[in-house]
Scaffold this motif. Structure first.
Motif, PDB file in Angstrom:
ATOM      1  N   ASN A 156      -5.981 -22.048   5.583  1.00  0.00           N
ATOM      2  CA  ASN A 156      -7.479 -22.405   5.115  1.00  0.00           C
ATOM      3  C   ASN A 156      -8.511 -22.112   6.091  1.00  0.00           C
ATOM      4  O   ASN A 156      -9.560 -21.513   6.031  1.00  0.00           O
ATOM      5  N   LYS A 157      -7.974 -22.622   7.425  1.00  0.00           N
ATOM      6  CA  LYS A 157      -8.889 -22.177   8.675  1.00  0.00           C
ATOM      7  C   LYS A 157      -8.960 -20.582   8.761  1.00  0.00           C
ATOM      8  O   LYS A 157     -10.224 -20.069   8.858  1.00  0.00           O
ATOM      9  N   PHE A 158      -7.899 -20.004   8.788  1.00  0.00           N
ATOM     10  CA  PHE A 158      -7.732 -18.503   8.791  1.00  0.00           C
ATOM     11  C   PHE A 158      -8.701 -17.935   7.603  1.00  0.00           C
ATOM     12  O   PHE A 158      -9.622 -17.074   8.248  1.00  0.00           O
ATOM     13  N   TYR A 159      -8.509 -18.032   6.544  1.00  0.00           N
ATOM     14  CA  TYR A 159      -9.345 -17.582   5.397  1.00  0.00           C
ATOM     15  C   TYR A 159     -10.810 -18.204   5.628  1.00  0.00           C
ATOM     16  O   TYR A 159     -11.870 -17.692   4.887  1.00  0.00           O
ATOM     17  N   GLU A 160     -11.395 -19.173   6.117  1.00  0.00           N
ATOM     18  CA  GLU A 160     -12.634 -19.589   6.248  1.00  0.00           C
ATOM     19  C   GLU A 160     -13.262 -18.212   7.110  1.00  0.00           C
ATOM     20  O   GLU A 160     -14.569 -17.822   6.803  1.00  0.00           O
ATOM     21  N   GLY A 161     -12.342 -17.833   8.076  1.00  0.00           N
ATOM     22  CA  GLY A 161     -12.964 -16.577   9.021  1.00  0.00           C
ATOM     23  C   GLY A 161     -12.928 -15.554   8.000  1.00  0.00           C
ATOM     24  O   GLY A 161     -14.085 -14.703   8.267  1.00  0.00           O
ATOM     25  N   ILE A 162     -12.015 -15.268   7.127  1.00  0.00           N
ATOM     26  CA  ILE A 162     -11.924 -14.209   6.383  1.00  0.00           C
ATOM     27  C   ILE A 162     -13.150 -13.855   5.523  1.00  0.00           C
ATOM     28  O   ILE A 162     -13.588 -12.946   5.335  1.00  0.00           O
ATOM     29  N   ALA A 163     -13.635 -14.828   5.093  1.00  0.00           N
ATOM     30  CA  ALA A 163     -14.697 -14.933   4.100  1.00  0.00           C
ATOM     31  C   ALA A 163     -16.112 -14.424   4.612  1.00  0.00           C
ATOM     32  O   ALA A 163     -16.645 -13.696   3.827  1.00  0.00           O
ATOM     33  N   GLY A 164     -16.353 -14.420   5.731  1.00  0.00           N
ATOM     34  CA  GLY A 164     -17.414 -13.855   6.483  1.00  0.00           C
ATOM     35  C   GLY A 164     -17.183 -12.440   7.033  1.00  0.00           C
ATOM     36  O   GLY A 164     -18.127 -11.940   7.765  1.00  0.00           O
ATOM     37  N   ASP A 165     -16.061 -11.974   7.077  1.00  0.00           N
ATOM     38  CA  ASP A 165     -15.638 -10.704   7.609  1.00  0.00           C
ATOM     39  C   ASP A 165     -16.009  -9.401   6.752  1.00  0.00           C
ATOM     40  O   ASP A 165     -15.145  -9.181   5.724  1.00  0.00           O
ATOM     41  N   GLU A 166     -16.682  -8.665   7.250  1.00  0.00           N
ATOM     42  CA  GLU A 166     -17.149  -7.410   6.505  1.00  0.00           C
ATOM     43  C   GLU A 166     -16.185  -6.356   6.280  1.00  0.00           C
ATOM     44  O   GLU A 166     -15.930  -5.684   5.436  1.00  0.00           O
ATOM     45  N   VAL A 167     -15.241  -6.457   7.241  1.00  0.00           N
ATOM     46  CA  VAL A 167     -13.901  -5.385   7.102  1.00  0.00           C
ATOM     47  C   VAL A 167     -13.074  -6.020   6.332  1.00  0.00           C
ATOM     48  O   VAL A 167     -12.192  -5.307   5.420  1.00  0.00           O
ATOM     49  N   LEU A 168     -12.530  -7.118   6.477  1.00  0.00           N
ATOM     50  CA  LEU A 168     -11.293  -7.889   5.797  1.00  0.00           C
ATOM     51  C   LEU A 168     -11.523  -8.338   4.602  1.00  0.00           C
ATOM     52  O   LEU A 168     -10.753  -8.361   3.656  1.00  0.00           O
ATOM     53  N   ARG A 169     -12.644  -8.974   4.362  1.00  0.00           N
ATOM     54  CA  ARG A 169     -12.924  -9.549   2.947  1.00  0.00           C
ATOM     55  C   ARG A 169     -12.808  -8.532   1.793  1.00  0.00           C
ATOM     56  O   ARG A 169     -12.356  -8.936   0.968  1.00  0.00           O
ATOM     57  N   MET A 184       5.222  -3.387   2.420  1.00  0.00           N
ATOM     58  CA  MET A 184       4.842  -2.795   0.877  1.00  0.00           C
ATOM     59  C   MET A 184       3.519  -3.577   0.405  1.00  0.00           C
ATOM     60  O   MET A 184       2.675  -2.618  -0.327  1.00  0.00           O
ATOM     61  N   ARG A 185       3.472  -4.636   0.399  1.00  0.00           N
ATOM     62  CA  ARG A 185       2.371  -5.492  -0.163  1.00  0.00           C
ATOM     63  C   ARG A 185       1.017  -5.010   0.726  1.00  0.00           C
ATOM     64  O   ARG A 185      -0.052  -5.300  -0.137  1.00  0.00           O
ATOM     65  N   HIS A 186       1.155  -4.841   1.752  1.00  0.00           N
ATOM     66  CA  HIS A 186      -0.116  -4.433   2.417  1.00  0.00           C
ATOM     67  C   HIS A 186      -0.621  -2.973   2.644  1.00  0.00           C
ATOM     68  O   HIS A 186      -1.513  -2.727   3.092  1.00  0.00           O
ATOM     69  N   ASN A 187       0.425  -2.315   2.076  1.00  0.00           N
ATOM     70  CA  ASN A 187       0.228  -0.743   2.095  1.00  0.00           C
ATOM     71  C   ASN A 187      -0.983   0.082   1.537  1.00  0.00           C
ATOM     72  O   ASN A 187      -1.541   0.863   2.170  1.00  0.00           O
ATOM     73  N   PRO A 188      -1.457  -0.685   0.450  1.00  0.00           N
ATOM     74  CA  PRO A 188      -2.736  -0.217  -0.295  1.00  0.00           C
ATOM     75  C   PRO A 188      -3.954  -0.232   0.681  1.00  0.00           C
ATOM     76  O   PRO A 188      -4.640   0.326   0.350  1.00  0.00           O
ATOM     77  N   TYR A 189      -3.974  -1.346   1.570  1.00  0.00           N
ATOM     78  CA  TYR A 189      -5.225  -1.655   2.489  1.00  0.00           C
ATOM     79  C   TYR A 189      -4.957  -0.579   3.771  1.00  0.00           C
ATOM     80  O   TYR A 189      -4.062  -0.495   4.369  1.00  0.00           O
ATOM     81  N   LYS A 190      -6.289  -0.120   4.175  1.00  0.00           N
ATOM     82  CA  LYS A 190      -6.353   0.360   5.419  1.00  0.00           C
ATOM     83  C   LYS A 190      -6.341  -0.509   6.409  1.00  0.00           C
ATOM     84  O   LYS A 190      -7.269  -1.238   6.807  1.00  0.00           O
ATOM     85  N   ILE A 191      -5.097  -0.603   7.044  1.00  0.00           N
ATOM     86  CA  ILE A 191      -5.075  -1.525   8.319  1.00  0.00           C
ATOM     87  C   ILE A 191      -5.044  -0.660   9.553  1.00  0.00           C
ATOM     88  O   ILE A 191      -3.778  -0.162   9.904  1.00  0.00           O
ATOM     89  N   ASN A 192      -6.134  -0.586  10.337  1.00  0.00           N
ATOM     90  CA  ASN A 192      -6.324   0.136  11.482  1.00  0.00           C
ATOM     91  C   ASN A 192      -6.258  -0.862  12.716  1.00  0.00           C
ATOM     92  O   ASN A 192      -6.194  -2.126  12.308  1.00  0.00           O
ATOM     93  N   PRO A 193      -6.291  -0.333  14.017  1.00  0.00           N
ATOM     94  CA  PRO A 193      -6.583  -1.461  14.972  1.00  0.00           C
ATOM     95  C   PRO A 193      -7.646  -2.440  15.006  1.00  0.00           C
ATOM     96  O   PRO A 193      -7.576  -3.491  15.331  1.00  0.00           O
ATOM     97  N   ASP A 194      -8.766  -2.128  14.466  1.00  0.00           N
ATOM     98  CA  ASP A 194      -9.919  -2.695  14.071  1.00  0.00           C
ATOM     99  C   ASP A 194      -9.558  -3.954  13.178  1.00  0.00           C
ATOM    100  O   ASP A 194      -9.832  -5.061  13.491  1.00  0.00           O
ATOM    101  N   ALA A 195      -9.082  -3.507  12.236  1.00  0.00           N
ATOM    102  CA  ALA A 195      -8.632  -4.546  11.174  1.00  0.00           C
ATOM    103  C   ALA A 195      -7.674  -5.809  11.595  1.00  0.00           C
ATOM    104  O   ALA A 195      -7.902  -6.880  11.449  1.00  0.00           O
ATOM    105  N   ARG A 196      -6.612  -5.083  12.473  1.00  0.00           N
ATOM    106  CA  ARG A 196      -5.660  -5.934  13.052  1.00  0.00           C
ATOM    107  C   ARG A 196      -6.292  -6.831  13.993  1.00  0.00           C
ATOM    108  O   ARG A 196      -6.092  -7.855  14.009  1.00  0.00           O
TER     109      ARG A 196
END
Length: 149
Positions: free
Chosen positions: A43-56, A96-108
């Motif tokens: 829950n705490k992790f997704y509080e941060g994701i909610a406001g992230d312009e790259v990950l949201r 496999m589940r994450h492959n559709p998304y662009k996960i670059n060093p910034d996203a990581r």
């Protein structure tokens, strides 16, 4: 074996037995507080994701609660808790589940920054925090699928 799972199924955590044959110390899931701890983490992790312009944008649903629940269940199972994740969703197949998304060093790095806040909120003992954090860093890096911006 990858991420605590084998092709044929779930790998059970190593359990230490005392001289009387009973398990001592519990597994990591039990040691850090079980389901309530992993629920708080997710829950705490997704509080941060909610406001992230790259990950949201990687979460098209308006509600992040289902994603938080999936993360909670996955981590619970990985660390020796109930097998609900596998029962509901099958083998994790994280790459496999994450492959559709662009996960670059910034996203990581963004993912890790939000996770760092979430882990810190748990106030775990230093050794347990280090064990959890080490896994999360390795898992995040293993999801990289591009180095493009």
């Amino acid at each position: 074996m990858a991420n605590g799972f084998e092709e044929a199924g779930r790998v059970e955590p190593v359990r230490i037995k005392g001289t009387d044959g009973t398990h001592v110390g519990g597994n990591f899931y039990e040691q850090i507080g079980g389901s309530a701890t992993f629920e708080k983490l997710a829950n705490k992790f997704y509080e941060g994701i909610a406001g992230d312009e790259v990950l949201r944008p990687m979460y098209p649903d308006g509600d992040l609660a289902p994603a938080a629940r999936r993360m909670q269940l996955f981590l619970e199972q990985y660390w020796g808790g109930p097998t609900t994740y596998q029962e509901e969703r099958g083998h994790p197949r994280l790459r496999m589940r994450h492959n559709p998304y662009k996960i670059n060093p910034d996203a990581r790095d963004r993912w890790l920054n939000h996770m760092r806040v979430a882990v810190a909120s748990l106030s775990l003992p230093q050794l347990q925090e280090a064990e959890l954090w080490g896994y999360l860093e390795r898992a995040a890096t293993s999801m990289l699928n591009t180095y493009e911006d």
